[in-house]
Design a protein around this motif. Structure first.
Motif, short mmCIF file in Angstrom:
data_model
loop_
_atom_site.label_atom_id
_atom_site.label_comp_id
_atom_site.label_asym_id
_atom_site.label_seq_id
_atom_site.Cartn_x
_atom_site.Cartn_y
_atom_site.Cartn_z
N UNK A 272 6.40 17.23 26.78
CA UNK A 272 7.41 17.76 25.90
C UNK A 272 7.85 19.23 26.20
N UNK A 273 8.92 19.44 26.37
CA UNK A 273 9.20 20.84 26.48
C UNK A 273 9.31 21.64 25.43
N UNK A 274 8.84 22.86 25.18
CA UNK A 274 9.06 23.75 24.13
C UNK A 274 10.57 24.07 23.69
N UNK A 275 11.31 24.02 24.79
CA UNK A 275 12.72 24.50 24.78
C UNK A 275 13.82 23.48 25.24
N UNK A 276 14.99 23.79 24.64
CA UNK A 276 15.94 22.67 24.83
C UNK A 276 16.80 23.26 25.84
N UNK A 277 16.68 24.46 26.23
CA UNK A 277 17.68 24.91 27.26
C UNK A 277 16.89 26.03 28.09
N UNK A 278 17.48 26.53 29.47
CA UNK A 278 16.91 27.23 30.45
C UNK A 278 16.11 28.62 29.69
N UNK A 279 16.84 29.35 28.95
CA UNK A 279 16.10 30.53 28.42
C UNK A 279 15.01 30.44 27.66
N UNK A 280 15.13 29.51 26.46
CA UNK A 280 14.04 29.53 25.66
C UNK A 280 12.63 28.72 26.18
N UNK A 281 13.16 27.73 27.12
CA UNK A 281 11.99 26.92 27.81
C UNK A 281 11.21 27.86 28.77
N UNK A 282 11.88 28.63 29.38
CA UNK A 282 11.23 29.49 30.42
C UNK A 282 10.48 30.73 29.73
N UNK A 283 11.25 31.14 28.69
CA UNK A 283 10.65 32.44 27.63
C UNK A 283 9.17 31.62 27.35
N UNK A 284 8.95 30.46 26.85
CA UNK A 284 8.11 30.00 26.27
C UNK A 284 7.05 29.65 27.46
N UNK A 285 7.33 29.12 28.43
CA UNK A 285 6.43 28.78 29.66
C UNK A 285 5.70 30.01 30.04
N UNK A 286 6.66 31.38 30.01
CA UNK A 286 6.10 32.54 30.65
C UNK A 286 5.24 33.27 29.41
N UNK A 287 5.04 32.86 28.45
CA UNK A 287 4.20 33.52 27.49
C UNK A 287 2.96 32.13 27.36
N UNK A 288 3.01 31.50 28.11
CA UNK A 288 1.92 30.40 28.00
C UNK A 288 1.85 29.01 27.53
N UNK A 289 3.34 28.93 26.88
CA UNK A 289 3.40 27.45 26.33
C UNK A 289 4.33 26.67 27.43
N UNK A 290 3.38 26.02 28.20
CA UNK A 290 4.14 25.05 29.07
C UNK A 290 4.20 23.70 28.41
N UNK A 291 4.91 22.76 29.08
CA UNK A 291 5.36 21.52 28.40
C UNK A 291 3.92 20.49 27.99
N UNK A 292 3.70 20.11 26.73
CA UNK A 292 2.40 19.56 26.43
C UNK A 292 2.61 17.91 26.50
N UNK A 293 1.55 17.28 26.70
CA UNK A 293 1.52 15.78 26.37
C UNK A 293 1.68 15.53 25.11
N UNK A 294 2.73 14.36 25.19
CA UNK A 294 3.28 13.94 23.70
C UNK A 294 2.28 13.46 22.80
N UNK A 295 2.55 13.99 21.54
CA UNK A 295 1.64 13.64 20.38
C UNK A 295 0.26 14.32 20.42
N UNK A 296 0.02 15.02 21.42
CA UNK A 296 -1.44 15.80 21.30
C UNK A 296 -1.29 16.97 20.30
N UNK A 297 -2.53 17.18 19.60
CA UNK A 297 -2.71 18.04 18.64
C UNK A 297 -3.20 19.07 18.99
#
Ligand SMILES: [Zn+2]
Length: 264
Positions: free
Chosen positions: A52-77
């Motif tokens: 699951x991506x933390x962002x729904x379009x390019x800018x917030x998704x990459x801003x999240x990635x580039x601060x360490x929030x890469x896509x996570x496994x679904x349902x993982x806490x």
């Protein structure tokens, strides 16, 4: 989770390839149908992870990635994270997490001697206007041209030319962090499907198959060891539930294909 902290302490390269807007189901179907042989050689029999991506379009998704929030496994806490900006309340930090105080991962790696560069892709990488520079300005170098943009029918070829030329000239004394954004799978993808007039699952699959032909030489150009992440930043809707495009919270948008590994 890969041990990013040890990899970085040893001066290993890091490369992220974001296949912009690529849906998880499209990537999985193309993999199963043998339409992406170069990616398949890397992914192996397990294929794409569903994340699951933390962002729904390019800018917030990459801003999240580039601060360490890469896509996570679904349902993982609070799943383990390879990279984590340090702040009060940061979660997912484990042995092997690269924790940094700087406001972005490229800045943190530059402070540790890395050469940082981004390549391609969609408008948020174009350098055009203030919003086209938000992501590129995080890097020491950036490379974009209309030929690598989403309106180009040869976008992955042009991108691969740029990346391969950059690697050919690379000095050996510094590790690199490269972000490569592939615009080809972003709308308009019907450029890659003969006689198609609109974007569909089929046209995105055709765009991905075309990209795979050119990504082989990008993957071959990477140095060893490279910590490599390949994923999409978000997916796309093609009319499902009345939604089109991205920037909307829908399963086809937040579910993305993901792979990580260290090239030996
Ligand atoms: Zn995007």
């Amino acid at each position: 989770m890969l041990d990013a902290a040890t990899h970085i302490a040893a001066g290993g390269d890091i490369v992220w390839i974001t296949l912009d807007s690529l849906r998880h189901d499209v990537a999985v179907a193309a993999h199963a149908a043998g339409q992406t042989p170069n990616l398949a050689a890397l992914l192996g029999p397990d294929g794409w992870q569903r994340r699951h991506s933390p962002g729904s379009f390019t800018l917030p998704a990459h801003q999240a990635f580039l601060t360490g929030f890469l896509p996570d496994p679904p349902g993982a806490f609070r799943p383990p994270r390879m990279f984590a900006g340090s702040f009060a309340g940061a979660v997912g930090v484990r042995p092997g997490t690269f924790v940094f105080e700087e406001p972005s991962l490229p800045g943190a790696l530059a402070a540790r001697g890395y050469r940082t560069a981004c390549f391609g892709g969609v408008g948020f990488f174009s350098g055009r206007g203030a919003f086209g520079r938000i992501i590129p300005d995080l890097f020491g170098e950036w490379y974009w041209s209309p030929a690598t943009g989403p309106q180009s029918s040869i976008s992955t070829a042009a991108l691969a030319d740029t990346v391969c030329a950059w690697y050919a000239d690379l000095a050996t004394d510094r590790p690199v962090f490269a972000l490569i954004n592939v615009a080809t799978t972003h709308t308009p993808t019907h450029l890659h499907l003969p006689d198609a007039r609109r974007d569909t699952v089929a046209s995105q699959a055709a765009a991905l198959a075309y990209s795979d032909q050119e990504l082989g030489r990008v993957l071959a150009a990477l140095r060893r060891p490279t910590l490599l992440v390949i994923c999409s930043d978000h997916g796309d809707c093609f009319g499902e539930d009345g939604y089109h495009g991205h920037g909307v919270a829908h399963p086809h948008v937040w579910t993305v294909p993901y792979w990580e590994g260290i090239l030996p």
